[in-house]
Design an enzyme around this catalytic site. Structure first.
Site, PDB file in Angstrom:
ATOM      1  N   LYS A  35      36.951  -4.492  -0.350  1.00 30.86           N
ATOM      2  CA  LYS A  35      37.747  -5.387   0.454  1.00 30.86           C
ATOM      3  C   LYS A  35      38.757  -4.465   1.037  1.00 30.86           C
ATOM      4  O   LYS A  35      39.109  -3.460   0.437  1.00 30.86           O
ATOM      5  CB  LYS A  35      38.143  -6.762  -0.388  1.00 30.86           C
ATOM      6  CG  LYS A  35      36.895  -7.458  -1.076  1.00 30.86           C
ATOM      7  CD  LYS A  35      36.054  -7.941  -0.254  1.00 30.86           C
ATOM      8  CE  LYS A  35      34.677  -7.932  -0.529  1.00 30.86           C
ATOM      9  NZ  LYS A  35      34.463  -9.275  -1.367  1.00 30.86           N
TER      10      LYS A  35
HETATM   11  C1  LIG Z   1      33.450 -10.212  -2.098  1.00 30.58           C
HETATM   12  C2  LIG Z   1      33.116 -11.553  -1.769  1.00 30.58           C
HETATM   13  C3  LIG Z   1      33.182 -12.599  -2.760  1.00 30.58           C
HETATM   14  C4  LIG Z   1      33.312 -12.201  -4.444  1.00 30.58           C
HETATM   15  O1  LIG Z   1      34.327 -11.510  -4.711  1.00 30.58           O
HETATM   16  P1  LIG Z   1      34.261 -10.568  -6.008  1.00 30.58           P
HETATM   17  O2  LIG Z   1      35.524 -10.019  -5.978  1.00 30.58           O
HETATM   18  O3  LIG Z   1      33.173  -9.403  -5.553  1.00 30.58           O
HETATM   19  O4  LIG Z   1      33.638 -11.517  -7.079  1.00 30.58           O
HETATM   20  C5  LIG Z   1      33.004 -13.889  -2.469  1.00 30.58           C
HETATM   21  N1  LIG Z   1      32.972 -14.382  -1.220  1.00 30.58           N
HETATM   22  C6  LIG Z   1      33.003 -13.317   0.025  1.00 30.58           C
HETATM   23  C7  LIG Z   1      32.970 -13.865   1.422  1.00 30.58           C
HETATM   24  C8  LIG Z   1      32.926 -11.980  -0.388  1.00 30.58           C
HETATM   25  O5  LIG Z   1      33.087 -10.874   0.585  1.00 30.58           O
END
Ligand SMILES: *Cc1c(COP(=O)(O)O)cnc(C)c1O
Length: 442
Positions: free
Chosen positions: A232
């Site tokens: 992210k």
């Molecule tokens: C990455 C992501 C998640 C989940 O996040 P994690 O930290 O990997 O559990 C949920 N929704 C979206 C749109 C994502 O890109």
């Protein structure tokens, strides 16, 4: 699936931008003036992309400083920890919400939101089928039922009219996923939610630093959920943040992230929840990372918009559609091809662009979430799905359909966008796409 493309030319122009029609003429003229299209790299011609910027370290001094301070502490536990406090403070500058809970992942943040909203067995939650599976894991763990709605052809976000069609007396919430960091149509979704007394949860996992009509992402819905996973915009390896401004739900965030108990008066468990805590080492890194966010978000927004500007006039290409008053932060960029406008299929298109030196990929997730085996078999809990066995839902994911979402995955192409990339590089990527699109134009 790939040959089906349900959007008419008129809808496409209306949906994307008025400049497209005029631009289509310009591109045709360009092709004529050049006579032969220039040689594709895949056929031995020169590559469009000759210089690829290399990645930069995503962490350094600010993170080290924060980690050092953390290691001088007597406790590494989140409760009243100085790193957690600092992270919450900095988060509130990005997403000004009264109640903020740090947690172990974006999936955890979403599960906490769903649980705090009081969503339970048989309740329906409408969301996008093109997202990380973490969007719906919490829904299923609360024994609620994800209902997938279709998407906008160029936004890849919830189609509000289709969301409305899927509302039933069992619907309790909408999870709006700001896919790739492109804001959903939040005013429309909020109005719809209010009209039907639904909770609106924003999945901002890919949308750090995004803005909806000038407002920070996460400030329209009842809940905002963010991920700090490694891929992210900002990260601490794994982590998450859930926030709310609502006095009904905000005070519940802590207990649904921490075993169902209120830490100010531990014991007397009146709720059931798992342990989704974030520790001080994670909070230290995440707090330092937030000081980098604005630069990351602004740069990605500029690069993604530049790419749109340079490919929007290509006939048969649907650029990533962003509202002009929004800031999309491009966790990645995705454009689509209208299959009938080209003499090649997507995989040939991708191969040709790759040969030009631009690292694109076909599609995103393999299938819409409802197409995954665990959904097709309704095998969520040891091969079973209690709410279906109990008659609390008649959902049959094997019959679920979202045609536009399927078309997006079949015709979309992903371009990586990173803050270390230069405008010059994005221009060369755009040229790679232009060369290939012109060459294969039907
Ligand atoms: C990455 C992501 C998640 C989940 O996040 P994690 O930290 O990997 O559990 C949920 N929704 C979206 C749109 C994502 O890109």
């Amino acid at each position: 699936m790939s040959e089906h493309y349900p959007m008419s030319r008129r809808q496409f122009v209306a949906g994307a931008s008025g400049a497209l029609l005029a631009g289509a003429g310009a591109a045709a003229a360009e092709k004529k003036a050049g006579g032969q299209t220039s040689g594709l790299a895949i056929e031995g011609g020169p590559k469009a992309v000759t210089k690829t910027p290399s990645g930069q370290p995503r962490w350094g001094e600010p993170e080290l400083k924060q980690l050092e301070a953390m290691l001088r502490q007597g406790s590494l536990f989140y409760w009243e920890g100085p790193q957690t406090k600092l992270l919450i403070e900095r988060f509130q500058q990005v997403c000004p919400r009264k109640y903020v809970q740090t947690c172990s992942s974006g999936t955890a943040a979403l599960h906490i939101a769903v649980a705090a909203a009081g969503i339970g067995p048989g309740d329906e939650v409408i969301t996008s089928p093109v997202t990380d599976i973490g969007t719906v894991i919490g829904v299923l763990y609360q024994q609620a039922v994800p209902v997938f709605a279709d998407l906008g052809a160029g936004t890849y976000n919830l189609d509000v009219a289709d969301v409305e069609r899927r509302i039933t007396p069992k619907t309790k919430a909408i999870i709006a996923v700001h896919l790739t960091g492109n804001p959903c149509d939040l005013d429309a979704l909020k109005a719809l939610a209010d009209r039907h007394k639904l909770i609106l949860i924003e999945d901002c996992a890919q949308a750090w630093g995004a803005k909806y009509r000038g407002r920070p992402i996460g400030t329209v819905g009842h809940f905002a959920c963010f991920s700090l996973q490694n891929s992210k915009h900002v990260t601490c390896g794994d982590g998450g943040v859930v926030a709310s401004n609502d006095d009904r739900f905000g005070p519940l965030l802590q207990k649904f992230g921490d075993k169902g108990g209120d830490r100010r008066k531990w014991g007397g468990f009146d709720a059931f929840a798992t342990n989704y805590r974030m520790s001080e080492p994670q909070a230290a890194v995440a707090a330092a990372q937030l000081t980098r966010l604005e630069a990351i978000a602004a740069k990605r927004a500029r690069l993604g918009n530049l790419l749109t500007e340079k490919i929007a006039d290509l006939p048969g290409i649907i650029p990533h559609q962003v509202h002009p008053d929004d800031r999309a932060v491009y966790w990645f960029y995705m454009f689509r091809m209208k299959p009938e406008a080209f003499r090649c299929n997507r995989s040939q298109f991708v191969k040709a662009v790759l040969a030009e030196g631009a690292p694109i990929t076909g599609g995103y997730i393999k299938v819409p979430l409802y197409g995954e085996p665990v959904f097709q078999k309704h095998a969520f809990f040891a091969g079973r799905w209690p709410v279906k066995e109990m008659g609390l839902t008649t959902m049959d994911f094997s019959k679920h359909k979202c045609p536009e979402a399927e078309a997006i995955l079949a015709t979309g192409m992903r371009v990586p966008i990173y803050e270390y990339m230069t405008e010059e590089y994005i221009l060369s990527v755009a040229e790679a796409i232009r060369k290939v699109a012109r060459h294969y134009a039907a």
